[in-house]
Motif scaffolding. Structure first.
Motif, PDB file in Angstrom:
ATOM      1  N   LYS A   1      38.962  -1.105  73.995  1.00  9.23           N
ATOM      2  CA  LYS A   1      38.393   0.147  74.510  1.00  9.23           C
ATOM      3  C   LYS A   1      38.804   1.357  73.683  1.00  9.23           C
ATOM      4  CE  LYS A   1      37.551  -0.821  79.368  1.00  9.23           C
ATOM      5  NZ  LYS A   1      37.968  -0.562  80.736  1.00  9.23           N
ATOM      6  N   VAL A   2      40.088   1.382  73.289  1.00 12.11           N
ATOM      7  CA  VAL A   2      40.566   2.509  72.482  1.00 12.11           C
ATOM      8  C   VAL A   2      39.844   2.515  71.142  1.00 12.11           C
ATOM      9  CG1 VAL A   2      42.572   3.519  71.323  1.00 12.11           C
ATOM     10  CG2 VAL A   2      42.815   2.593  73.643  1.00 12.11           C
ATOM     11  N   ALA A   3      39.691   1.351  70.542  1.00 15.78           N
ATOM     12  CA  ALA A   3      38.997   1.242  69.252  1.00 15.78           C
ATOM     13  C   ALA A   3      37.563   1.780  69.387  1.00 15.78           C
ATOM     14  CB  ALA A   3      38.986  -0.211  68.787  1.00 15.78           C
ATOM     15  N   LYS A   4      36.895   1.364  70.455  1.00 21.68           N
ATOM     16  CA  LYS A   4      35.506   1.791  70.664  1.00 21.68           C
ATOM     17  C   LYS A   4      35.450   3.323  70.791  1.00 21.68           C
ATOM     18  CE  LYS A   4      31.467   0.969  73.481  1.00 21.68           C
ATOM     19  NZ  LYS A   4      31.076   0.916  74.885  1.00 21.68           N
ATOM     20  N   GLU A   5      36.368   3.878  71.591  1.00 23.11           N
ATOM     21  CA  GLU A   5      36.414   5.324  71.801  1.00 23.11           C
ATOM     22  C   GLU A   5      36.688   6.057  70.484  1.00 23.11           C
ATOM     23  OE1 GLU A   5      35.991   7.069  74.719  1.00 23.11           O
ATOM     24  OE2 GLU A   5      36.471   9.027  73.839  1.00 23.11           O
ATOM     25  N   ALA A   6      37.515   5.443  69.609  1.00 22.47           N
ATOM     26  CA  ALA A   6      37.858   6.074  68.333  1.00 22.47           C
ATOM     27  C   ALA A   6      36.815   5.786  67.256  1.00 22.47           C
ATOM     28  CB  ALA A   6      39.238   5.586  67.871  1.00 22.47           C
ATOM     29  N   GLY A   7      35.823   4.960  67.586  1.00 21.51           N
ATOM     30  CA  GLY A   7      34.790   4.620  66.618  1.00 21.51           C
ATOM     31  C   GLY A   7      35.280   3.682  65.533  1.00 21.51           C
ATOM     32  N   LEU A   8      36.238   2.823  65.885  1.00 24.91           N
ATOM     33  CA  LEU A   8      36.800   1.871  64.914  1.00 24.91           C
ATOM     34  C   LEU A   8      36.553   0.450  65.403  1.00 24.91           C
ATOM     35  CD1 LEU A   8      40.305   3.538  64.444  1.00 24.91           C
ATOM     36  CD2 LEU A   8      38.456   3.515  62.754  1.00 24.91           C
ATOM     37  N   SER A   9      36.747  -0.506  64.513  1.00 20.37           N
ATOM     38  CA  SER A   9      36.698  -1.901  64.958  1.00 20.37           C
ATOM     39  C   SER A   9      38.047  -2.266  65.568  1.00 20.37           C
ATOM     40  CB  SER A   9      36.399  -2.822  63.778  1.00 20.37           C
ATOM     41  OG  SER A   9      37.531  -2.890  62.937  1.00 20.37           O
ATOM     42  N   ALA A  10      38.014  -3.167  66.543  1.00 19.97           N
ATOM     43  CA  ALA A  10      39.261  -3.572  67.194  1.00 19.97           C
ATOM     44  C   ALA A  10      40.242  -4.127  66.154  1.00 19.97           C
ATOM     45  CB  ALA A  10      38.974  -4.609  68.278  1.00 19.97           C
TER      46      ALA A  10
ATOM     47  N   HIS B   1      46.139  -1.754  61.903  1.00 19.07           N
ATOM     48  CA  HIS B   1      46.478  -1.001  60.697  1.00 19.07           C
ATOM     49  C   HIS B   1      47.178   0.317  61.057  1.00 19.07           C
ATOM     50  CE1 HIS B   1      46.227   0.279  56.612  1.00 19.07           C
ATOM     51  NE2 HIS B   1      45.393   1.281  56.864  1.00 19.07           N
ATOM     52  N   TYR B   2      46.837   0.872  62.193  1.00 15.09           N
ATOM     53  CA  TYR B   2      47.403   2.185  62.559  1.00 15.09           C
ATOM     54  C   TYR B   2      48.614   2.081  63.485  1.00 15.09           C
ATOM     55  CZ  TYR B   2      43.091   3.556  60.403  1.00 15.09           C
ATOM     56  OH  TYR B   2      42.074   3.700  59.499  1.00 15.09           O
ATOM     57  N   PHE B   3      48.534   1.165  64.434  1.00 10.14           N
ATOM     58  CA  PHE B   3      49.662   0.969  65.359  1.00 10.14           C
ATOM     59  C   PHE B   3      49.923  -0.519  65.489  1.00 10.14           C
ATOM     60  CE2 PHE B   3      47.741   5.002  66.630  1.00 10.14           C
ATOM     61  CZ  PHE B   3      48.842   5.830  66.527  1.00 10.14           C
TER      62      PHE B   3
ATOM     63  N   GLN C   1      44.221   9.660  60.850  1.00 14.00           N
ATOM     64  CA  GLN C   1      43.536   8.596  61.565  1.00 14.00           C
ATOM     65  C   GLN C   1      44.357   8.136  62.776  1.00 14.00           C
ATOM     66  OE1 GLN C   1      40.549   7.365  62.434  1.00 14.00           O
ATOM     67  NE2 GLN C   1      40.121   6.941  60.284  1.00 14.00           N
ATOM     68  N   ARG C   2      45.683   8.064  62.599  1.00 11.98           N
ATOM     69  CA  ARG C   2      46.560   7.702  63.716  1.00 11.98           C
ATOM     70  C   ARG C   2      46.398   8.699  64.862  1.00 11.98           C
ATOM     71  NH1 ARG C   2      51.613   4.670  62.847  1.00 11.98           N
ATOM     72  NH2 ARG C   2      52.839   6.272  63.867  1.00 11.98           N
ATOM     73  N   ARG C   3      46.305   9.962  64.468  1.00 10.75           N
ATOM     74  CA  ARG C   3      46.133  11.005  65.487  1.00 10.75           C
ATOM     75  C   ARG C   3      44.803  10.840  66.229  1.00 10.75           C
ATOM     76  NH1 ARG C   3      47.636  16.470  66.550  1.00 10.75           N
ATOM     77  NH2 ARG C   3      49.412  16.130  65.188  1.00 10.75           N
ATOM     78  N   LEU C   4      43.755  10.523  65.484  1.00 15.16           N
ATOM     79  CA  LEU C   4      42.446  10.327  66.123  1.00 15.16           C
ATOM     80  C   LEU C   4      42.487   9.139  67.084  1.00 15.16           C
ATOM     81  CD1 LEU C   4      39.998  11.011  63.128  1.00 15.16           C
ATOM     82  CD2 LEU C   4      40.505  12.503  65.084  1.00 15.16           C
ATOM     83  N   VAL C   5      43.188   8.090  66.671  1.00 18.36           N
ATOM     84  CA  VAL C   5      43.308   6.907  67.534  1.00 18.36           C
ATOM     85  C   VAL C   5      44.081   7.277  68.807  1.00 18.36           C
ATOM     86  CG1 VAL C   5      44.344   4.613  67.766  1.00 18.36           C
ATOM     87  CG2 VAL C   5      43.150   5.235  65.653  1.00 18.36           C
ATOM     88  N   ALA C   6      45.194   8.020  68.630  1.00 16.07           N
ATOM     89  CA  ALA C   6      46.011   8.402  69.781  1.00 16.07           C
ATOM     90  C   ALA C   6      45.224   9.310  70.726  1.00 16.07           C
ATOM     91  CB  ALA C   6      47.285   9.093  69.314  1.00 16.07           C
ATOM     92  N   GLU C   7      44.439  10.225  70.152  1.00 19.60           N
ATOM     93  CA  GLU C   7      43.624  11.092  71.011  1.00 19.60           C
ATOM     94  C   GLU C   7      42.585  10.285  71.783  1.00 19.60           C
ATOM     95  OE1 GLU C   7      42.386  14.091  68.235  1.00 19.60           O
ATOM     96  OE2 GLU C   7      44.176  15.319  68.615  1.00 19.60           O
ATOM     97  N   ALA C   8      42.025   9.297  71.119  1.00 24.83           N
ATOM     98  CA  ALA C   8      41.076   8.413  71.799  1.00 24.83           C
ATOM     99  C   ALA C   8      41.795   7.664  72.920  1.00 24.83           C
ATOM    100  CB  ALA C   8      40.467   7.418  70.800  1.00 24.83           C
ATOM    101  N   ALA C   9      43.019   7.192  72.636  1.00 20.99           N
ATOM    102  CA  ALA C   9      43.790   6.464  73.655  1.00 20.99           C
ATOM    103  C   ALA C   9      44.055   7.362  74.862  1.00 20.99           C
ATOM    104  CB  ALA C   9      45.099   5.958  73.060  1.00 20.99           C
TER     105      ALA C   9
END
Lengths: 196, 196
Positions: free
Chosen positions: A34-43, A48-50, A10-18
Motif C-alpha cells: 500500500k505504501v509503495a502504491k501511494e508513493a507511486g513505486l513498485s513494491a 531499496h529505501y527502507f 526519495q526516502r522522504r517521499l516514501v515516508a510521507e506516503a507511509a
C-alpha cells in the motif's frame, strides 16, 4: 530524459506516503504494497529505501519531529513575551486537523515502541526535544526577569513538559472534551502562575 | 460434581487471561486461541463470554479501572492532608512493575480506539474518572482552607489531570528518564504550588 532520483529525497517521499496511509488506514494496514502504491513505486523497489519496517517508522517519526521544528522556526515571535511563549507551546499541541492526525500517528508509533525497541532511541531523542522546549520557556521567563521567585527551573520545566503531553493526549483521544480555546486558556493560566 | 460457572465471574477470568497475554505478547498476538488457552477454556467456548473483540477490550479496560479504584479505596489516608493527596495521585501513576504493565496495556487500548470507535465511550468514562480524582484533590484543598486564593478550581483540576497523564506517559515510555522519586518530588512541588 533519465529520471534523476535523489536517494534521500526519495526516502522522504516514501515516508510521507507511509504517513498518509497510516493516517487513513491505521498502522496495521500500512503494508509495503500500500505504501509503495501511494508513493507511486513498485513494491519491489521499497526495500531499496527502507530495509526494515522499524527503519521506515524511525524515519517517519523524525519527519513529524522536523515538521514541529519547522513550525517553531516559522513563528513570528512579535507579541508580548507571554503570548510568544504560549504560541510556541501551542505548536506542540494538536490544535488543528493536520496536527491531530500527526499526533495520532505519533501515538500509534509510541504504542509500537513496546514491540519495536529500535524505536526507543528516536522516541527518547524527540521527547528530549519537547522537554528542551519547555525548559526554554522557563529560561526565557527567567532571562526576562518574569519568573516567580523560589521556583526551581528544572522542576517547572519537567512539569510543563508533562502538562503539554497530557493535554496533547487528552485532546487527541477526546477532542470534543478539550477545545483549542480551553487549551489556550489552560496554558495562559499556567504561564501566569509561573510569573511574579 | 458438576462445575458451577458464574457467567460474570467467568468473563472476568477470561479478561484477566487476556490482560496477561497482552502484557506478555502484545495486543496483536492476543488471539482468541491464546486467550482461551491462558484461561483454560476451549477456543470455541470463548464466543459464549465475549461476542466481539471490542467487547473483550471494553471489559479489560473496565477491569484496569476497577483495580485503580480498589487501590484508591484501600489507601489508609492517615497522614497529613498533602501527603494523603499525593498518595492518591501516585496511585494513578505507573510506580511499580505491575502498574507499568497495566499502563502499557491501557496505552495499547487507547491506540486501538482510533480503529475501534466502540472503545470511545468506556475510555471517555474512565478519563472522566481520572479528572474527577484531580478535581477531588482541589476540592479537598479548598475544604481544608489550604487552597491558594485566586485559583480557579476547574482550571487547576484540568491542569493537574493533564500533568498526571503526562507524567504517566513519560514514565511508561522512558522509565529510566523519570524515576518514581522524581514523580513524587514533582507532585509534591505541584501540590505545594496550589497551597497558600
Amino acid at each position: 530524459m533519465p529520471k534523476i532520483v535523489n536517494h534521500e529525497e526519495q526516502r522522504r517521499l516514501v515516508a510521507e506516503a507511509a504517513l498518509r496511509v497510516i493516517q487513513h488506514s491505521g498502522l496495521e494496514e500500512a503494508t509495503v504494497r500500500k505504501v509503495a502504491k501511494e508513493a507511486g513505486l513498485s513494491a519491489g523497489s521499497m526495500r531499496h529505501y527502507f530495509s526494515t519496517q522499524a527503519e521506515l517508522y524511525i524515519f517517519c517519526m523524525n519527519l513529524i519531529a522536523e515538521r514541529v521544528e519547522e513550525r517553531l522556526k516559522a513563528l513570528p515571535y512579535e507579541g508580548s513575551l507571554l503570548s510568544d511563549l504560549k504560541e510556541l507551546l501551542l505548536q506542540l499541541l494538536p490544535i488543528d486537523e493536520e496536527r491531530i492526525l500527526e499526533m495520532e500517528v505519533w501515538f500509534v508509533f509510541q504504542s509500537k515502541m513496546l514491540a519495536y525497541p529500535e524505536l526507543k532511541t528516536v522516541s527518547s531523542a524527540i521527547q528530549n526535544g519537547l522537554y528542551k522546549a519547555s525548559l526554554f520557556v522557563l529560561e526565557e521567563l527567567e532571562k526576562n526577569k518574569r519568573l516567580r521567585p523560589g521556583l526551581n527551573i528544572e522542576v517547572e520545566a519537567e512539569k510543563l513538559y508533562a502538562l503539554i503531553d497530557g493535554l496533547a493526549i487528552h485532546r487527541m483521544l477526546h477532542p470534543t472534551q478539550l477545545s483549542v480555546e480551553r487549551m489556550d486558556e489552560l496554558l495562559e493560566s499556567h504561564l501566569l502562575s509561573l510569573c511574579s
